[in-house]
Scaffold this motif. Structure first.
Motif, mmCIF file in Angstrom:
data_model
loop_
_atom_site.group_PDB
_atom_site.id
_atom_site.type_symbol
_atom_site.label_atom_id
_atom_site.label_comp_id
_atom_site.label_asym_id
_atom_site.label_seq_id
_atom_site.Cartn_x
_atom_site.Cartn_y
_atom_site.Cartn_z
ATOM 1 N N ALA A 123 -66.958 -75.067 -29.124
ATOM 2 C CA ALA A 123 -66.252 -73.927 -29.727
ATOM 3 C C ALA A 123 -65.950 -74.284 -31.280
ATOM 4 N N ALA A 124 -65.647 -75.689 -31.333
ATOM 5 C CA ALA A 124 -65.258 -76.221 -32.724
ATOM 6 C C ALA A 124 -66.636 -76.203 -33.683
ATOM 7 N N ALA A 125 -67.458 -76.517 -32.798
ATOM 8 C CA ALA A 125 -68.974 -76.685 -33.521
ATOM 9 C C ALA A 125 -69.344 -75.300 -34.107
ATOM 10 N N ASP A 126 -69.200 -74.441 -33.358
ATOM 11 C CA ASP A 126 -69.727 -72.969 -33.396
ATOM 12 C C ASP A 126 -68.761 -72.622 -34.846
ATOM 13 N N ALA A 127 -67.282 -72.913 -34.533
ATOM 14 C CA ALA A 127 -66.548 -72.433 -35.640
ATOM 15 C C ALA A 127 -66.996 -73.093 -37.004
ATOM 16 N N ALA A 128 -67.195 -74.337 -37.065
ATOM 17 C CA ALA A 128 -67.395 -75.067 -38.304
ATOM 18 C C ALA A 128 -68.976 -74.527 -38.581
ATOM 19 N N VAL A 129 -69.786 -74.312 -37.943
ATOM 20 C CA VAL A 129 -70.886 -73.682 -38.277
ATOM 21 C C VAL A 129 -70.678 -72.273 -38.983
ATOM 22 N N LYS A 130 -70.023 -71.599 -38.289
ATOM 23 C CA LYS A 130 -69.731 -70.287 -39.050
ATOM 24 C C LYS A 130 -69.017 -70.186 -40.224
ATOM 25 N N VAL A 131 -68.164 -71.142 -40.106
ATOM 26 C CA VAL A 131 -67.182 -71.452 -41.395
ATOM 27 C C VAL A 131 -68.125 -71.837 -42.631
ATOM 28 N N SER A 132 -68.990 -72.886 -42.272
ATOM 29 C CA SER A 132 -70.025 -73.432 -43.231
ATOM 30 C C SER A 132 -71.062 -72.611 -43.670
ATOM 31 N N GLU A 133 -71.210 -71.590 -42.826
ATOM 32 C CA GLU A 133 -72.376 -70.600 -43.150
ATOM 33 C C GLU A 133 -71.609 -69.528 -44.041
ATOM 34 N N LEU A 135 -69.311 -70.012 -46.163
ATOM 35 C CA LEU A 135 -68.836 -70.656 -47.407
ATOM 36 C C LEU A 135 -70.256 -70.927 -48.288
ATOM 37 N N LEU A 136 -71.149 -71.248 -47.353
ATOM 38 C CA LEU A 136 -72.393 -71.395 -48.156
ATOM 39 C C LEU A 136 -73.040 -69.881 -48.526
ATOM 40 N N ARG A 137 -72.884 -68.998 -47.778
ATOM 41 C CA ARG A 137 -73.481 -67.664 -48.116
ATOM 42 C C ARG A 137 -72.838 -67.240 -49.386
ATOM 43 N N GLU A 138 -71.375 -67.720 -49.531
ATOM 44 C CA GLU A 138 -70.716 -67.007 -50.532
ATOM 45 C C GLU A 138 -71.095 -67.633 -51.885
ATOM 46 N N ARG A 139 -71.326 -69.154 -51.732
ATOM 47 C CA ARG A 139 -71.543 -70.068 -52.900
ATOM 48 C C ARG A 139 -73.030 -70.097 -53.142
ATOM 49 N N LEU A 140 -73.933 -69.922 -52.481
ATOM 50 C CA LEU A 140 -75.435 -70.164 -52.805
ATOM 51 C C LEU A 140 -76.115 -68.962 -52.541
ATOM 52 N N LEU A 148 -81.990 -74.024 -47.073
ATOM 53 C CA LEU A 148 -81.038 -75.289 -46.856
ATOM 54 C C LEU A 148 -79.953 -74.886 -45.839
ATOM 55 N N LEU A 149 -79.563 -73.735 -45.945
ATOM 56 C CA LEU A 149 -78.570 -73.258 -44.989
ATOM 57 C C LEU A 149 -78.999 -73.510 -43.751
ATOM 58 N N ARG A 150 -80.443 -72.963 -43.408
ATOM 59 C CA ARG A 150 -80.808 -73.072 -41.875
ATOM 60 C C ARG A 150 -81.069 -74.551 -41.357
ATOM 61 N N ALA A 151 -81.605 -75.204 -42.315
ATOM 62 C CA ALA A 151 -81.674 -76.561 -42.048
ATOM 63 C C ALA A 151 -80.480 -77.436 -41.749
ATOM 64 N N SER A 152 -79.580 -77.183 -42.518
ATOM 65 C CA SER A 152 -78.293 -77.999 -42.334
ATOM 66 C C SER A 152 -77.262 -77.352 -41.106
#
Length: 162
Positions: A123-133, A135-140, A148-152
């Protein structure tokens, strides 16, 4: 003295005794008394023999009773020992059963903890992935950002789940 009644009674008595003696009356009386004495002696001997026999039978029954009491005591003692042994075995089995059940419960608890921990990590990994996704969508922006987003995200997800 010859004319008195007592004298003639005495003479008649002596004559009677002489006649009885001649006929064998005294020997019959002594034989009768001897046979009576012999019969009494035999009865006394028989009574003594019966008394001794009764005493022997009584002693035998006392001995048998004592043996039976000892045997009964041995049986009771053996039964007590068996009962104590069976109770001890029962306690040992119960303790073993409780120990096995406790160990099984502890194993189930440990398994549940591990499973819960894995679920929390996932659940933490899924949450981290969603948060990262997010954040990255907003910035990139653009195609490079998407690749880059899919690979990372795939890399992060696989590392967090392992």
């Amino acid at each position: 003295m010859l004319l008195t009644a007592e004298f003639w009674v005495a003479v008649a008595f002596v004559a009677f005794l002489v006649i009885v003696w001649r006929v064998g009356g005294f020997s019959m009386m002594t034989n009768g008394l001897d046979s009576r004495a012999k019969r009494v002696r035999n009865e006394l001997d028989e009574a003594r023999r019966l008394r001794e026999e009764a005493a022997a039978v009584l002693a035998d029954y006392k001995r048998r009773r004592t043996e039976a009491e000892r045997e009964a005591e041995a049986i009771i003692s053996g039964a007590r020992e068996d009962a104590e042994r069976i109770a001890a075995e029962g306690h040992a089995r119960l303790n073993d059963f409780v120990a096995r059940r406790t160990k099984s419960a502890e194993a189930k608890i440990a398994q549940a903890e591990a499973q819960a921990s894995a679920q929390v990590r996932a659940a933490a990994a899924d949450a981290a992935v969603k948060v990262s996704e997010t954040l990255l969508r907003e910035r990139l922006q653009g195609a490079a950002a998407q690749d880059l987003l899919r690979a990372s995200l795939g890399d992060v997800k696989s590392r967090l789940q392992a």
